[in-house]
Design an enzyme around this catalytic site. Structure first.
Site, PDB file in Angstrom:
ATOM      1  N   THR A 128       0.861  -1.176   0.000  1.00 19.29           N
ATOM      2  CA  THR A 128       0.000   0.000   0.000  1.00 19.29           C
ATOM      3  C   THR A 128       0.896   1.225   0.000  1.00 19.29           C
ATOM      4  O   THR A 128       1.976   1.191   0.601  1.00 19.29           O
ATOM      5  CB  THR A 128      -0.900   0.028   1.254  1.00 19.29           C
ATOM      6  N   CYS A 152      -1.599   5.105  -5.523  1.00 15.61           N
ATOM      7  CA  CYS A 152      -2.463   4.228  -4.735  1.00 15.61           C
ATOM      8  C   CYS A 152      -2.468   2.911  -5.487  1.00 15.61           C
ATOM      9  O   CYS A 152      -2.631   2.897  -6.717  1.00 15.61           O
ATOM     10  CB  CYS A 152      -3.867   4.794  -4.612  1.00 15.61           C
TER      11      CYS A 152
END
Length: 237
Positions: free
Chosen positions: A83, A197
């Site tokens: 992430t 992202c």
């Protein structure tokens, strides 16, 4: 091949891509039936997201430190935090474990420098776009200045990530909204695009643009496998 510990589930949609990318790389490099040596702890993203939106970053860090320590005990030789946003607490994870953490911003910086981009647009969650941890690391460690969208566009990008992409929902109108945001970024001087992202790659890709696109999910997976296979100085240590 050194075993890599993946801290995943944020969201599981992009963790699937990490697993696919890393196994594909292992097979391409080694041939035959080779696959990546991985240990995966997939966390409950609902708990992490609740901490994020409450501003409880210490609480989120505790979840991820527990995950990292479990992977360390299980035999991992390096950590990959699957992430971008949760690299906000990367320092806390590194302080709690003896394992090296392969940082997503450092891997991405290498790709940006190789492509010759100087002012890439950062598209990500509001946390990654608005807090300094990611842009500051790119600037201070790698000399890369990033642009971010205007306030309204940041809200749109963030909403699509959490309400749609993290749930595997792909909508043409959301893709067009992203394309419009990026067009405005190019008009402001952006000469590259950081998909900051790990879910954004589900919606858009290099084929949509003439400027270089930096898919942080793929770049991070490639850096992890380079370490695992001893293709970097750190991985050979």
């Amino acid at each position: 091949m050194k075993p890599i510990g993946l801290i995943g589930g944020m969201s599981w949609q992009s963790t699937v891509l990490y697993y696919q990318h890393m196994n594909t790389i292992a097979q391409q490099r080694l041939g035959g039936l080779a696959s990546a040596d991985l240990l995966l702890h997939s966390v409950n993203f609902a708990e992490i997201a609740a901490c994020q939106h409450a501003g409880d970053w210490d609480g989120a860090a505790r979840h991820l430190v527990t995950s990292a320590q479990g992977l360390e005990r299980a035999g991992a030789k390096a950590l990959v935090l699957c992430t971008n946003t949760m690299h906000l607490v990367a320092d806390q994870i590194e302080a709690a474990c003896a394992l090296p953490l392969i940082h997503i911003a450092d891997a991405t910086a290498g790709a940006i420098q190789q492509a010759g981009a100087q002012r890439p647009l950062l598209l990500a969650t509001r946390f990654t776009m608005e807090q300094p941890f990611y842009r500051q690391r790119l600037r201070e460690r790698h000399g890369i200045e990033t642009l971010i969208p205007e306030e309204g566009d940041r809200a749109t990008v963030h909403r699509v990530i959490y309400e749609e992409l993290c749930n595997g929902v792909i909508r043409p109108e959301s893709k067009q909204a992203y394309l419009d945001v990026i067009e405005r970024g190019q008009q402001a001087g952006a000469d590259g695009l950081i998909m900051g992202c790990t879910e954004i790659t589900l919606l858009i890709g290099q084929g949509d643009f003439s400027i270089p696109v930096f898919d942080t999910t793929r770049i991070h997976a490639e850096a992890a496998m380079a370490y695992s296979l001893g293709e970097t100085e750190e991985g050979r240590a």
